[in-house]
Enzyme design. Structure first.
Site, PDB file in Angstrom:
ATOM      1  N   LYS B 136       5.675   5.524  -0.262  1.00 59.09           N
ATOM      2  CA  LYS B 136       6.454   4.316  -0.507  1.00 59.09           C
ATOM      3  C   LYS B 136       7.892   4.569  -0.117  1.00 59.09           C
ATOM      4  CE  LYS B 136       6.033   5.346  -5.460  1.00 59.09           C
ATOM      5  NZ  LYS B 136       5.685   4.837  -6.764  1.00 59.09           N
ATOM      6  N   HIS B 252      -7.768   0.973  -8.059  1.00 61.96           N
ATOM      7  CA  HIS B 252      -6.392   0.720  -8.526  1.00 61.96           C
ATOM      8  C   HIS B 252      -6.376  -0.497  -9.466  1.00 61.96           C
ATOM      9  CE1 HIS B 252      -2.154  -0.342  -8.543  1.00 61.96           C
ATOM     10  NE2 HIS B 252      -1.909   0.883  -8.105  1.00 61.96           N
TER      11      HIS B 252
END
Lengths: 371, 371
Positions: B136, B252
Site C-alpha cells: 500500500k 478478507h
C-alpha cells in the site's frame, strides 16, 4: 482536489471530538490504510486520501460527507462497495447513510434493466400497485405448489413468486417446479384474462444461478428473484445485465438484515434497499413492511421508498416491495402510505380460507383506490 | 424425526418467555414461513419444520439448538446460509452462534483446497507462524508497489499481499501490478534464498474474478485474496474449488463487519470467520487483531482461532490471520496468544524506517520462539 470525486455520507456516533476523529479515520482507512506520516507523496495525500467535505450535528450524532477520488472505485460495483464501507464496516459508531454519485460517475453502471416503467410495461399494468404473493411452504411437491400457483393466478395476483426458501430441494426440484408452476399460471391466465407471471428464485450456487435463470426463462417465467446478501451484489448485477436472460429481477433481503440491525452502524435502509439494489440492477426491492412480523419502522420504510425512487442519474427508479404485515384489513392504509408505485407482497394472509376469493377481494380493495 | 437433520445454535435475547418465542419463531421463519395452522400436512410439520432440540440459559440470554432437515439446504452453501440465517437476519435479538454439521452432511462441501497443512507445504514452512504484509497505499504506481514488494521479500516476509483496496485502479492496473510485483519478489528470493510469495487481491466484478485469478497464477502469484462479504461466500467457494486456478485463498473481512457489530444479533466470530470461511474454501481468515485499530476483543479473537481449527468432518483446518495492532513490541505476546498455526499480518508497522531490517527483526523475534 480538482479531479472528480464522489461522496458518501456517514452518521457518526459519540461526542463531537470522537465523531470527528471517526470521520478522519474513515478518510485513511478507506483509501491509503496508512497513518499520515507514512503516506509516501503529496500526490496521494491530495488526490487519493478521503476528504471531509462537511461535518455537522445530526440529532444526537454527527453527519460527515466524505469524498473519494472516482478512480478509487475503478468503475466496479464491488470496489465501490469496498471504498464506501469495506474495512470501516468492522469499526463501531459508523453508519453509511447515502451515496452522492454524479451523473457522470453513474454512467459506469447500467442499473435496472426494467425499473418501474419497464416492469409495468412488461406486465401491462400502468397505474395501480402491483400484487405479489409467494408459493410455500418448503416441503410441498412441485405439483402442489403449481396447484397453489393456479389458485393465485385465478385470483389475479400479478406476480406469483417462489418463497425465498425454495431453491432446488428434492421435494420440488427447480426445473420441475418452474415448469409446472408456469404452466399452471398460463392455464389460469387463459381462463381469467389476467396476466399473472411466475417469479423464479434463482439464489443458488454460483455455477447454478445463470443455468436456473435460463431454465426459468425457457419455461416462461416472467421475473427472477435473488438475494444479493447471499449471492453478493455483483452477481445480481451480472444476472440483471445479461441480455441472454433479459428478465426483471426482484431483490430479496435474506441474510442481509445485519446491515440494518443497528441505528449507529451498518447501512441505512435508504442506501441498502434503494441505492445499492439499483446500482446492482434490481427492478424491485423486497423489504419487511412495518407493522408485520419484522421490525422496520414506518420511517425506515418511507426511506426505502425514497431510495427506490430518488433521482440517480440515468439509473431507473424501482419498485419498493413491502412484505409481511399486510392483511386485507390494512390494504387501504398501505395504499395511502405507499402510493401507486409499489408491489405489495402478501403471502400467508391469502392462504387462510378460499385462496381465489381472498385474492379477488384484495384486488378489489387495492384497485378501488386507483381507478 | 427419524430423517437426517443438521443444527444451528442461536443466542436469543430477552427474558425466558421471549427467548423461547424467538426460538419457536426461527423454526417457522427459516423453513415453512407460515403459521402452524396453515401448514398443509403432517409430513411437513414432522420433517420440514425447524425443531428446538435444546433450550437453556446462557449468561443473561438463552441458547437454543434448532435442527433442520438436511434436504432444506439442498447441498448448496447459498441455501445452507439461507436456512441458518436468511430471514431471521432481519429480526432482532437473534445471533447465530455456530453450526453443528455431521460428517456426512459436510461431504457436500469440499472446503479449503490447502488448509494449514497444504499452505505450509506449498510455502515449505512447517512449524513457525507465517508472516504476511500488505502492499500500500492505493495511489502508488505498480512500479513503486513492486519496489516495496522487493523490500518486503528481502526482509523475508512469507506472504506479500495486495492491500484489499488495490483492485484495478488506473494508478496500478491489476495485470501490470501483479507482473511487476511477482517479478520483484522472484528477484529478491534469488538473492536471499527465502521463498516469499505474492498474494493478489482478486475481489472484483464477477466476470473479472476468475480472469484475474488466472492472470495472477500465470504471473506467478502464490496465493489469492478475496472478500466474501463483497463477492458472496459462494463466489469464493467457486474460486477455491476451481482446479484450473488451484491456488490457496485468503479471506478478507471487508464489508462484512456488520455481521459482527452487535453482541445480540448477526453472526458469531466463530461462525463467520471460522465455519463459513471453511465451508467456502478459504485457507486463511483475516480478521482484526485485538488491541489494534479495530474493536475485536481477545475473547473474540480466540473464538476465531477455534473456528479455524475445530474439527469439521473432512474439512481442513485453516490459518487465523490477525491483522492490525501488531507492533514489533507485541510480537512475543502475539506468539504466546496465537501459537504456531497463525499468519501474522503486519502492514504499516513495517514501513516506518528501514523496511528490510524491520522485517528481519520481526522474523528473528517470531522464530526465536519456535526453533
Amino acid at each position: 482536489m480538482a479531479r472528480e470525486r464522489f461522496s458518501a455520507v456517514y452518521l457518526l456516533s459519540g461526542p463531537k471530538r470522537q465523531a470527528l476523529s471517526r470521520a478522519q479515520d474513515i478518510c485513511y482507512e478507506q483509501t491509503v490504510e496508512l497513518p499520515d506520516d507514512l503516506i509516501p507523496c503529496e500526490f496521494i495525500k491530495k488526490n487519493v486520501l478521503g476528504n471531509i467535505e462537511s461535518f455537522k450535528k445530526s440529532g444526537s450524532a454527527f453527519k460527515a460527507e466524505i469524498s473519494y477520488p472516482v478512480e478509487a472505485a475503478a468503475s466496479e460495483l464491488s470496489q465501490l462497495i469496498n471504498v464506501i464501507f469495506g474495512n470501516i464496516s468492522l469499526k463501531t459508531g459508523i453508519r453509511l447513510e447515502y451515496l452522492d454519485l454524479s451523473d457522470r460517475f453513474l454512467k459506469a453502471f447500467s442499473g435496472p434493466g426494467f425499473g418501474v416503467r419497464g416492469l409495468r410495461k412488461k406486465l401491462g399494468i400502468f397505474k395501480r400497485p402491483l400484487l405479489c404473493t409467494a408459493l410455500k411452504p418448503m416441503g410441498l411437491s412441485s405439483r402442489d405448489l403449481a396447484k397453489l400457483a393456479y389458485q393465485f393466478a385465478l385470483g389475479g395476483m400479478d406476480i406469483i413468486k417462489d418463497d425465498h426458501g425454495l431453491t432446488n430441494q428434492c421435494w420440488a426440484p427447480f426445473k420441475e417446479r418452474v415448469e409446472l408452476c408456469t404452466s399452471a399460471i398460463r392455464e389460469a391466465n387463459k381462463k381469467t384474462g389476467f396476466t399473472s407471471v411466475y417469479a423464479a428464485n434463482i439464489t443458488a450456487s454460483l455455477v447454478e444461478i445463470k443455468k436456473r435463470a435460463l431454465c426459468a426463462k425457457r419455461a416462461g417465467a416472467g421475473v427472477l428473484m435473488m438475494a444479493p446478501g447471499i449471492t453478493g451484489f455483483d452477481v445480481m448485477r451480472d444476472v440483471a445485465g445479461d441480455k441472454k436472460i433479459g428478465l426483471p429481477v426482484i431483490s430479496h433481503p435474506a441474510f442481509a438484515g445485519s446491515f440494518m440491525a443497528s441505528q449507529n452502524s451498518g447501512l441505512s435502509h435508504y442506501c441498502f434497499f434503494g441505492q445499492l439494489n439499483r446500482l446492482a440492477g434490481a427492478d424491485a426491492a423486497i423489504f419487511p413492511n412495518y407493522g408485520g412480523r419484522f421490525s422496520f419502522s414506518p420511517k425506515e420504510c418511507r426511506s426505502i421508498v425514497r431510495g427506490c425512487c430518488d433521482r440517480m442519474g440515468h439509473i431507473r427508479t424501482i419498485f419498493p416491495c413491502p412484505g409481511g404485515g399486510m392483511s386485507l384489513k390494512r390494504v387501504r392504509q398501505m395504499c395511502d402510505f405507499y402510493g401507486p408505485d409499489v408491489i405489495f407482497l402478501i403471502g400467508g394472509g391469502l392462504m387462510r380460507g378460499n385462496v381465489v376469493s381472498n385474492c379477488l377481494t384484495l384486488r378489489s380493495l387495492v384497485f378501488a383506490d386507483r381507478a
